[in-house]
Design a protein around this motif. Sequence first.
Motif, PDB file in Angstrom:
ATOM      1  N   MET A   1       0.887  -1.145  -0.059  1.00 45.26           N
ATOM      2  CA  MET A   1       0.026  -0.018  -0.020  1.00 45.26           C
ATOM      3  C   MET A   1       0.852   1.241  -0.081  1.00 45.26           C
ATOM      4  N   LYS A   2       0.362   2.279  -0.824  1.00 37.38           N
ATOM      5  CA  LYS A   2       1.238   3.472  -0.981  1.00 37.38           C
ATOM      6  C   LYS A   2       1.159   4.098   0.460  1.00 37.38           C
ATOM      7  N   LYS A   3       2.431   5.005   1.038  1.00 36.54           N
ATOM      8  CA  LYS A   3       2.360   5.725   2.179  1.00 36.54           C
ATOM      9  C   LYS A   3       1.666   7.143   1.718  1.00 36.54           C
ATOM     10  N   ASP A   4       1.281   7.792   2.743  1.00 39.52           N
ATOM     11  CA  ASP A   4       1.081   9.259   2.794  1.00 39.52           C
ATOM     12  C   ASP A   4      -0.437   9.360   1.615  1.00 39.52           C
ATOM     13  N   THR A   5      -1.043   8.503   1.364  1.00 39.07           N
ATOM     14  CA  THR A   5      -2.077   8.939   0.517  1.00 39.07           C
ATOM     15  C   THR A   5      -3.431   9.365   1.083  1.00 39.07           C
ATOM     16  N   HIS A   6      -3.506   9.095   2.322  1.00 42.20           N
ATOM     17  CA  HIS A   6      -4.731   9.738   3.094  1.00 42.20           C
ATOM     18  C   HIS A   6      -4.345  11.041   3.552  1.00 42.20           C
ATOM     19  N   PRO A   7      -5.333  11.971   3.680  1.00 39.88           N
ATOM     20  CA  PRO A   7      -5.237  13.303   4.177  1.00 39.88           C
ATOM     21  C   PRO A   7      -5.119  12.929   5.709  1.00 39.88           C
ATOM     22  N   ASP A   8      -4.609  14.006   6.579  1.00 42.53           N
ATOM     23  CA  ASP A   8      -4.587  14.190   7.821  1.00 42.53           C
ATOM     24  C   ASP A   8      -5.867  14.354   8.572  1.00 42.53           C
ATOM     25  N   TYR A   9      -6.208  13.669   9.324  1.00 43.03           N
ATOM     26  CA  TYR A   9      -7.488  13.521  10.004  1.00 43.03           C
ATOM     27  C   TYR A   9      -7.400  14.025  11.513  1.00 43.03           C
ATOM     28  N   HIS A  10      -7.785  15.187  11.770  1.00 39.79           N
ATOM     29  CA  HIS A  10      -7.646  15.737  13.179  1.00 39.79           C
ATOM     30  C   HIS A  10      -8.808  16.546  13.611  1.00 39.79           C
ATOM     31  N   VAL A  11      -8.745  17.234  14.732  1.00 37.77           N
ATOM     32  CA  VAL A  11      -9.772  17.761  15.608  1.00 37.77           C
ATOM     33  C   VAL A  11      -9.878  19.254  15.216  1.00 37.77           C
ATOM     34  N   GLN A  23     -16.706  20.652  18.870  1.00 40.31           N
ATOM     35  CA  GLN A  23     -15.204  20.039  18.065  1.00 40.31           C
ATOM     36  C   GLN A  23     -15.523  18.749  17.529  1.00 40.31           C
ATOM     37  N   MET A  24     -15.197  18.547  16.171  1.00 41.35           N
ATOM     38  CA  MET A  24     -15.075  17.394  15.397  1.00 41.35           C
ATOM     39  C   MET A  24     -13.924  17.142  14.841  1.00 41.35           C
ATOM     40  N   ARG A  25     -13.614  15.801  14.315  1.00 43.02           N
ATOM     41  CA  ARG A  25     -12.697  15.300  13.585  1.00 43.02           C
ATOM     42  C   ARG A  25     -12.851  15.360  11.898  1.00 43.02           C
ATOM     43  N   SER A  26     -11.852  16.168  11.420  1.00 44.44           N
ATOM     44  CA  SER A  26     -11.990  16.461  10.040  1.00 44.44           C
ATOM     45  C   SER A  26     -10.861  16.541   9.241  1.00 44.44           C
ATOM     46  N   THR A  27     -10.696  16.277   7.785  1.00 44.36           N
ATOM     47  CA  THR A  27      -9.683  16.635   7.213  1.00 44.36           C
ATOM     48  C   THR A  27      -9.632  18.025   6.594  1.00 44.36           C
ATOM     49  N   TYR A  28     -10.346  18.840   7.053  1.00 45.27           N
ATOM     50  CA  TYR A  28     -10.408  20.415   6.913  1.00 45.27           C
ATOM     51  C   TYR A  28      -9.382  21.023   7.489  1.00 45.27           C
ATOM     52  N   GLY A  29      -8.573  21.856   6.777  1.00 49.35           N
ATOM     53  CA  GLY A  29      -7.368  22.632   7.419  1.00 49.35           C
ATOM     54  C   GLY A  29      -6.457  21.983   8.221  1.00 49.35           C
ATOM     55  N   LYS A  30      -5.969  22.681   9.220  1.00 46.42           N
ATOM     56  CA  LYS A  30      -5.048  21.912  10.231  1.00 46.42           C
ATOM     57  C   LYS A  30      -5.711  21.769  11.637  1.00 46.42           C
ATOM     58  N   GLU A  31      -4.848  21.130  12.301  1.00 49.59           N
ATOM     59  CA  GLU A  31      -5.297  20.825  13.834  1.00 49.59           C
ATOM     60  C   GLU A  31      -5.716  22.203  14.535  1.00 49.59           C
ATOM     61  N   GLY A  32      -6.981  22.306  15.074  1.00 48.67           N
ATOM     62  CA  GLY A  32      -7.241  23.670  15.661  1.00 48.67           C
ATOM     63  C   GLY A  32      -7.826  24.516  15.071  1.00 48.67           C
ATOM     64  N   ASP A  33      -7.912  24.472  13.680  1.00 49.60           N
ATOM     65  CA  ASP A  33      -8.693  25.581  12.697  1.00 49.60           C
ATOM     66  C   ASP A  33     -10.183  25.607  13.186  1.00 49.60           C
ATOM     67  N   THR A  34     -10.712  26.582  12.652  1.00 42.07           N
ATOM     68  CA  THR A  34     -12.121  26.797  12.872  1.00 42.07           C
ATOM     69  C   THR A  34     -12.606  26.957  11.785  1.00 42.07           C
TER      70      THR A  34
END
Length: 73
Positions: A1-11, A23-34
């Motif tokens: 399986m290829k590495k780094d194919t999935h986006p970062d999933y964060h709060v 607060q939700m987990r999402s692939t939107y923006g970066k950790e802590g973004d609104t």
Amino acid sequence: MKKDTHPDYHVIDVKMTNGDIVQMRSTYGKEGDTLTLEIDPTVHPAWTGGGTRLMDTGGRVSKFKKKFEGMDF
């Protein structure tokens, strides 16, 4: 399986239209973004099933029903 194919999933913080922050987990923006919502799913009729009525402007709905009244779908 290829590495780094999935986006970062964060709060992230999701700001509802009434000012509440959830607060939700999402692939939107970066950790802590609104993410600020313009349409709030807790009050919008599309999600709540609100009591909207179909307006028969110009008799279009009546004309459609009359045209296809004998057909079984």
